[in-house]
Design an enzyme around this catalytic site. Structure first.
Site, short mmCIF file in Angstrom:
data_model
loop_
_atom_site.label_atom_id
_atom_site.label_comp_id
_atom_site.label_asym_id
_atom_site.label_seq_id
_atom_site.Cartn_x
_atom_site.Cartn_y
_atom_site.Cartn_z
CD GLU A 1 -3.04 -0.77 -0.01
OE1 GLU A 1 -3.06 0.36 -0.53
OE2 GLU A 1 -3.77 -1.71 -0.37
CE1 TYR B 1 -6.81 3.23 -0.29
CE2 TYR B 1 -4.42 3.23 0.00
CZ TYR B 1 -5.57 2.67 -0.54
OH TYR B 1 -5.47 1.54 -1.30
CG ASP C 1 -8.26 4.29 -4.45
OD1 ASP C 1 -9.48 4.30 -4.73
OD2 ASP C 1 -7.45 3.54 -5.02
CB CYS D 1 -15.01 3.35 -13.70
SG CYS D 1 -16.01 4.86 -13.62
CB CYS E 1 -19.46 2.78 -20.37
SG CYS E 1 -19.00 4.34 -19.56
CB CYS F 1 -19.21 -0.68 -16.52
SG CYS F 1 -19.70 -0.31 -14.82
CB CYS G 1 -23.63 4.07 -14.47
SG CYS G 1 -22.41 5.42 -14.35
#
Length: 287
Positions: A33, A116, A134, A188, A195, A198, A203
């Site tokens: 991370e 985060y 994030d 995305c 799209c 997705c 959406c």
């Protein structure tokens, strides 16, 4: 947002990243991370693998000199992250039994661990039901829930809005958090959202006709910046086996002596390098 559909999509299509595999410890997830902040996966993965083999537990890193950790950081960028992680390893080894804590508040008390990262470790290492927010997550929520092309600046409401989307079941909430992040990172995306790929059945942004963003994007240049100058100076010290003379650093950045001096001073202030009593320069801890 349909969590079941998103979780099923994630389990079928998620990238096979090494820090997502079984058997990876909380310490190793914490390292990933820290490394992944503002740095692409393709650059992080080989360095992360080296660090896992070299410093499998916090005490192993804590026993290493600062300069060794900085040298191993290589070209990941923002090397202060390496120093903070080294400092964090000492606290974990000395105060937490060589283990990474599971609760967010204790994680937040560690050096270099922000909102985060604390929640990412609690979620991805320990499976806790906490919102992990994030840039990718904020973008998906902005588009799918609010119909906006961009999320805008981070705000205190981000955590609450994301937490409201989490499934009630703790285990599924952790997977959902990973899926939400994966969707933003691979489908995305900021510039070219796909799209057609997705998995979300609805959406708000698509329903509104995909309105254009009002945010003016500014491309961050690197060539000729103070960051590049700092990197060149650090490269000299990483390659050296001991302290070096000023002339070695002067030759590493000749285009602007004033900028070079400014970069050198900032490296000293940040504690990334040090100057010896006789005027030589070295990585932190190697003077």
């Amino acid at each position: 947002m349909d969590s079941d559909i998103l979780i099923d999509w994630y389990r079928e299509t998620a990238r096979d990243l090494p820090w997502r595999r079984s058997g990876v410890t909380a310490w190793q997830i914490l390292m990933s991370e820290i490394m992944l902040q503002q740095t692409p996966v393709v650059r992080v993965e080989p360095i992360w693998r080296e660090w896992v083999a070299r410093w499998p537990v916090p005490s192993a890193m804590a026993a290493a000199p600062q300069g060794e950790v900085l040298r191993a950081w290589g070209k990941l960028g923002y090397p202060r992250r390496a120093l903070r992680l080294h400092e964090c390893s000492r606290v974990l080894a000395e105060q937490h039994g060589d283990e990474v804590p599971a609760d967010v508040e204790t994680l937040l008390s560690l050096p270099g661990i922000g909102d985060y990262t604390a929640r990412a470790v609690a979620c991805f290492a320990y499976g806790q039901r906490v919102p992990v927010v994030d840039t990718n997550v904020r973008r998906v929520v902005a588009r799918a829930v609010h119909g906006r092309a961009e999320a805008g600046n981070p705000a205190s409401r981000d955590l609450g809005e994301t937490e409201a989307l989490l499934p009630a079941h703790v285990g599924r909430a952790a997977v959902f958090s990973a899926a939400l992040m994966e969707l933003g990172a691979t489908v995305c995306t900021a510039r070219t959202p796909d799209c057609a790929r997705c998995p979300l059945p609805t959406c708000a942004w698509v329903a509104a006709g995909r309105p254009a963003s009002e945010v003016v994007r500014r491309t961050q240049k690197y060539e000729g910046t103070d960051r590049q100058a700092r990197g060149r100076l650090l490269d000299v010290l990483r390659a050296a086996t001991g302290p070096v003379e000023q002339i070695r650093l002067d030759l590493a950045w000749t285009r602007d002596p004033g900028q070079r001096a400014r970069a050198l001073d900032s490296l000293l202030v940040d504690g990334l390098i040090e100057q010896t009593a006789d005027g030589l320069f070295a990585l932190a801890g190697e003077g």
